[in-house]
Design a protein around this motif. Structure first.
Motif, PDB file in Angstrom:
ATOM      1  N   TYR A 106      59.026  49.688  78.330  1.00 16.48           N
ATOM      2  CA  TYR A 106      59.569  48.679  77.425  1.00 16.48           C
ATOM      3  C   TYR A 106      59.859  47.392  78.175  1.00 16.48           C
ATOM      4  N   MET A 107      59.783  46.287  77.410  1.00 15.59           N
ATOM      5  CA  MET A 107      60.131  44.962  77.937  1.00 15.59           C
ATOM      6  C   MET A 107      61.237  44.378  77.072  1.00 15.59           C
ATOM      7  N   LEU A 108      62.106  43.613  77.709  1.00 20.59           N
ATOM      8  CA  LEU A 108      63.172  42.915  76.994  1.00 20.59           C
ATOM      9  C   LEU A 108      63.056  41.440  77.327  1.00 20.59           C
ATOM     10  N   HIS A 109      62.729  40.630  76.337  1.00 16.21           N
ATOM     11  CA  HIS A 109      62.541  39.186  76.532  1.00 16.21           C
ATOM     12  C   HIS A 109      61.581  38.899  77.685  1.00 16.21           C
ATOM     13  N   GLU A 110      60.404  39.501  77.631  1.00 12.28           N
ATOM     14  CA  GLU A 110      59.331  39.283  78.611  1.00 12.28           C
ATOM     15  C   GLU A 110      59.673  39.822  80.006  1.00 12.28           C
ATOM     16  N   LYS A 111      60.718  40.621  80.128  1.00 14.44           N
ATOM     17  CA  LYS A 111      61.096  41.222  81.405  1.00 14.44           C
ATOM     18  C   LYS A 111      60.995  42.736  81.264  1.00 14.44           C
ATOM     19  N   VAL A 112      60.327  43.382  82.220  1.00 14.92           N
ATOM     20  CA  VAL A 112      60.163  44.831  82.159  1.00 14.92           C
ATOM     21  C   VAL A 112      61.503  45.492  82.455  1.00 14.92           C
ATOM     22  N   ILE A 113      61.962  46.338  81.514  1.00 17.51           N
ATOM     23  CA  ILE A 113      63.210  47.079  81.755  1.00 17.51           C
ATOM     24  C   ILE A 113      62.910  48.546  82.085  1.00 17.51           C
ATOM     25  N   ARG A 114      61.691  49.003  81.719  1.00 14.74           N
ATOM     26  CA  ARG A 114      61.251  50.334  82.133  1.00 14.74           C
ATOM     27  C   ARG A 114      59.726  50.328  82.162  1.00 14.74           C
ATOM     28  N   TYR A 115      59.185  50.681  83.316  1.00 18.89           N
ATOM     29  CA  TYR A 115      57.731  50.723  83.462  1.00 18.89           C
ATOM     30  C   TYR A 115      57.169  51.917  82.703  1.00 18.89           C
ATOM     31  N   ALA A 116      55.975  51.743  82.154  1.00 17.47           N
ATOM     32  CA  ALA A 116      55.295  52.841  81.459  1.00 17.47           C
ATOM     33  C   ALA A 116      54.734  53.799  82.499  1.00 17.47           C
ATOM     34  N   LYS A 117      55.098  55.068  82.406  1.00 16.54           N
ATOM     35  CA  LYS A 117      54.559  56.085  83.319  1.00 16.54           C
ATOM     36  C   LYS A 117      53.267  56.604  82.690  1.00 16.54           C
TER      37      LYS A 117
END
Length: 187
Positions: A171-182
Motif C-alpha cells: 500500500y501507498m499513502l499519499h504517493e509514499k510506500v507504507i508497506r511493500y508488496a511481497k
C-alpha cells in the motif's frame, strides 16, 4: 608725499595680502571640513547599504523559514494518519483472507456479502485518507514498490521476470510506500 602714498599703498597691499592669507586659511579649513563631511557621508551611505543588505537577507531568511515550516506542516498533516493506517493494514488483510475463505468454503451468500461490505467500507475509508493499493500482478519487479519473497519457474516467456503472485498486498499513502508488496517473481 610720494612716500605717504607709497606707505598707504604698501599698507593696503599688506592688508590685502593678510586678507588673502586669511581667506586662504579659511578656504583650506573649509576644504578640510568638506572632506571630513564627504567622508562621513560616505560612511553613512556604506552603513545604510549594509543595513539594507542585512534587511534583505533577513527578509529572505524569514521567507525561507515560513515556506519550510508550511511545507513541514503539510507533510505532517498528510502523514499524520500513517501510523494509524499501518495499524489497520493487518485487519484489512484478515478481512481479505476471511472473504477468500468464505468464498472457497462456499459459505452462505449473506456471510460473503456482509464480509465484502465490511471490507469495502474499510478500504473505501482508507482510500479517502489517501491510501492506494500497489498493483503488482503481471508487472515487472520494481524494488521501489515490491519485495520479492520467492521465485517460481514459469514456462511462458511472457511471465519471465514478471510478478506472478502477491503474497502480501502493498500500500501507498499519499504517493509514499507504507508497506511493500511481497511478491513471487517468475523465472
Amino acid at each position: 608725499m610720494k612716500e605717504k602714498t607709497d606707505k598707504k599703498e604698501s599698507a593696503k597691499k599688506s592688508e590685502k595680502i593678510d586678507k588673502l592669507k586669511e581667506f586662504e586659511a579659511k578656504f583650506t579649513e573649509l576644504q578640510t571640513q568638506c572632506e571630513e563631511l564627504e567622508s562621513k557621508v560616505s560612511e553613512a551611505e556604506q552603513k545604510a547599504a549594509d543595513a539594507n543588505d542585512k534587511y534583505v537577507r533577513m527578509a529572505a531568511e524569514f521567507d525561507n523559514y515560513r515556506r519550510r515550516t508550511a511545507k513541514e506542516k503539510l507533510e505532517l498533516v498528510s502523514t499524520a494518519s500513517e501510523d494509524v493506517i499501518k495499524g489497520l493494514l493487518p485487519i484489512l488483510d484478515d478481512c481479505e483472507r476471511a472473504l477468500n475463505m468464505l468464498k472457497e468454503s462456499k459459505a452462505d451468500t449473506s456471510a460473503i456479502e456482509g464480509t465484502e461490505l465490511i471490507l469495502n467500507k474499510l478500504f473505501g475509508y482508507l482510500k479517502t485518507k489517501g491510501m492506494e493499493k500497489i498493483e503488482a500482478v503481471g508487472k515487472e519487479l520494481d524494488t521501489d514498490f515490491h519485495e520479492a519473497v520467492a521465485q517460481f519457474p514459469v514456462e511462458d516467456s511472457d511471465k519471465k521476470n514478471k510478478i506472478i503472485d502477491v503474497v502480501q498486498q502493498g500500500y501507498m499513502l499519499h504517493e509514499k510506500v507504507i508497506r511493500y508488496a511481497k511478491v513471487v517473481v517468475g523465472v
